[in-house]
Every structure is written in C-alpha cells, then in structure tokens.
Design an enzyme around this catalytic site. Sequence first.
Site, PDB file in Angstrom:
ATOM      1  N   GLY A 289       0.444  -0.832  -0.138  1.00  0.00           N
ATOM      2  CA  GLY A 289      -0.121  -0.059   0.304  1.00  0.00           C
ATOM      3  C   GLY A 289       0.628   1.415  -0.229  1.00  0.00           C
ATOM      4  CB  ALA A 290       1.193   4.478  -2.220  1.00  0.00           C
TER       5      ALA A 290
ATOM      6  NE  ARG B  57       5.169  -2.997  -4.819  1.00  0.00           N
ATOM      7  CZ  ARG B  57       4.318  -3.658  -4.597  1.00  0.00           C
ATOM      8  NH1 ARG B  57       3.430  -3.416  -3.810  1.00  0.00           N
ATOM      9  NH2 ARG B  57       3.802  -4.261  -5.768  1.00  0.00           N
TER      10      ARG B  57
ATOM     11  CD  GLN C 178      -3.455  -7.134  -3.264  1.00  0.00           C
ATOM     12  OE1 GLN C 178      -3.854  -8.115  -4.307  1.00  0.00           O
ATOM     13  NE2 GLN C 178      -1.677  -6.843  -3.537  1.00  0.00           N
TER      14      GLN C 178
ATOM     15  CG  ASP D  36      -0.273   1.840  -5.088  1.00  0.00           C
ATOM     16  OD1 ASP D  36       0.828   1.309  -5.036  1.00  0.00           O
ATOM     17  OD2 ASP D  36      -0.972   1.235  -5.802  1.00  0.00           O
TER      18      ASP D  36
END
Length: 318
Positions: free
Chosen positions: A45-46, A78, A172, A213
């Site tokens: 998760g960002a 990432r 998710q 994101d």
Amino acid sequence: MRTLEWEDNKLKLIDQTKLPDELTYVYCETYQEVITAIKDMIVRGAPAIGVSAAFGMALAELAGENMDDVAVEMKSARPTAVNLMWAVDRVMASENALEEALKMFQEDIDTNKAIGKYGSEIVDGGDTLLTHCNAGALACVDYGTALGVFRAAHEDGKKIKVICDETRPRGQGASLSVWEMQQENIPVKLIPDVASGYLMSKGLIDKVVIGADRVAHDGIANKIGSFMVALAAKRFDIPFYVAAPFSTFDKDISIFDTEIEERAAEEVTHYGGSRICPKGTEVINPAFDIVPKDLITGVITEKGIIDLNSIENFEDLF
C-alpha cells in the site's frame, strides 16, 4: 490497529502475507530488512510503503550508512508507488531521519482521517460501495484511504454495505479488505473480480471507491484491474472515486509514463499454494494499471475532493 510502529529502534510491521489467518509481526533492524519487507509485500500500500521506507532510512542513518547509496537502493524496492520516492526524498532533505519518519507516521494517520471525513460526504445512507484491492488501514499507518471513507461513513451512522472484489492475483481484496471490514462490523460481501460489471448492471452498486499508488494530471495508477472496474462504472453511470493523499500526487509526469511493476509468474500460475495451469505456461503479470481521468468522478484528498477533469493547471494544487 497500526500497520507499522517504531519500537526499541526497530520497525515493527504486521506481516500482511499471513493475513487473514494469522496476525503476526516482523521486526526490521536494518534498512535492508525494510527493503525486503517492501519487495515481499510484508508491507504494501502506497502510504505504508512510504512511511516504512522513511523508517528504513532512519535505520540506515543510525547505522552510519552512506545515505545517498541507501536512498537509491530504497527507491528501487518497488517502482510504481510514488510515496516511496516522496518519503526517501523528504528524509534526505531533513536534518534527522528518525524525527522526520516519526513526523510522517503521525501525518499519515491525520491525513487518512481527513480523507475519510471528506469522503463520507459523498456517501449516502444505505449505499452499497464497491472497492478494489486494499486501500485500508493495512495500506497505511492506520485508518486507510478508500476504506477510511467507509469507516468514516459507518461512524457517521450511514448504514453502508461494502462489496470487495477478490483482486487477483494476490487476493488483497479477499484476504485484507474483507478482514478489515469485518473487524469494524461493517457489512461486507466478497465477489470474484469478474462479477463487478454484472452487479453494476443489476443496480447493486451505488458508488466505487478505490485507492491509488500514483495520481497525475491525467489519471491514476492503481492495482491491476482498476481500469476494468472504472470502465464498467462509466458504462452504468456509477460514480467512481479515488481516495489518495497528496503524497501520492506526482506533478512531474503523465500517468501513462508510470513504470508498471512486473511481478513473478508464480503469483498467477499458483493459487493457495497449488498450480492452476499447465507447467511451463508463460505469464504476463503487471501489478498495476492506469485509469485515465475521464473515468474518474473525483479524487478524495485530505484537502477536499478534486475533479481532475476541471483543473487547468495541475501544479497549482501544490
């Protein structure tokens, strides 16, 4: 429940790969361990990635590492989530990495609660809301962005219902978002990814709220499958909202220039530990896709709701 915390000069993370069956924790004592946790999606998760990276930088500073080298390494963990780059740059511009990370930790909680407050305004009593992937407390330090909107609406007594799609290939939505809603006693149902368009066509979904994101002037990048949900929502005139903090905004690029992370084939070829296709099957596994701004009703931020389609100068937002 806090997704991450700073304890005894260690970063404590919920191991999200073990949810929903086990609530266990991972302790990172070095920046390298933080990078591994980000790559392996122990933390994801960002916003959560960004704050975790900040604490990783703090661990590097405490260990006397070369911070310029660590910054490059941390940013490569990432490539798609802009919060990762934002957090590293912010720490590098500070005088004390740990103090900055702790500040970002609290800011994330406050930001998400503000997003929830603004987001609750677009939710009507009795709404059935669809979300994709997990943009909840587990994607942040606490409270969440998209699921923060649901939490706020629930706290406001609006008697909402939530539908989570499974969000293949890593699931998710099924493993994390459903679990979070159950913890809050918010009515929730799980659907296959391929069912959202059908439910929309039957009038069973009132609004869609997802996270992001990256947000740019011409759209957003989010978990793979977001584009298909947005297309179906457009077809059936269902409002499609994105909940994201300003730390996820990127004023420097077109969203279509986003580097899309390609993940391991095994995420697609296997499910629940079992192979679901012939051996040797070739796979394309992008982790994210792009939703252009014409499919987005509004972006819910900590400063209000933004219509990307009506902004003349995106940089003015900053």
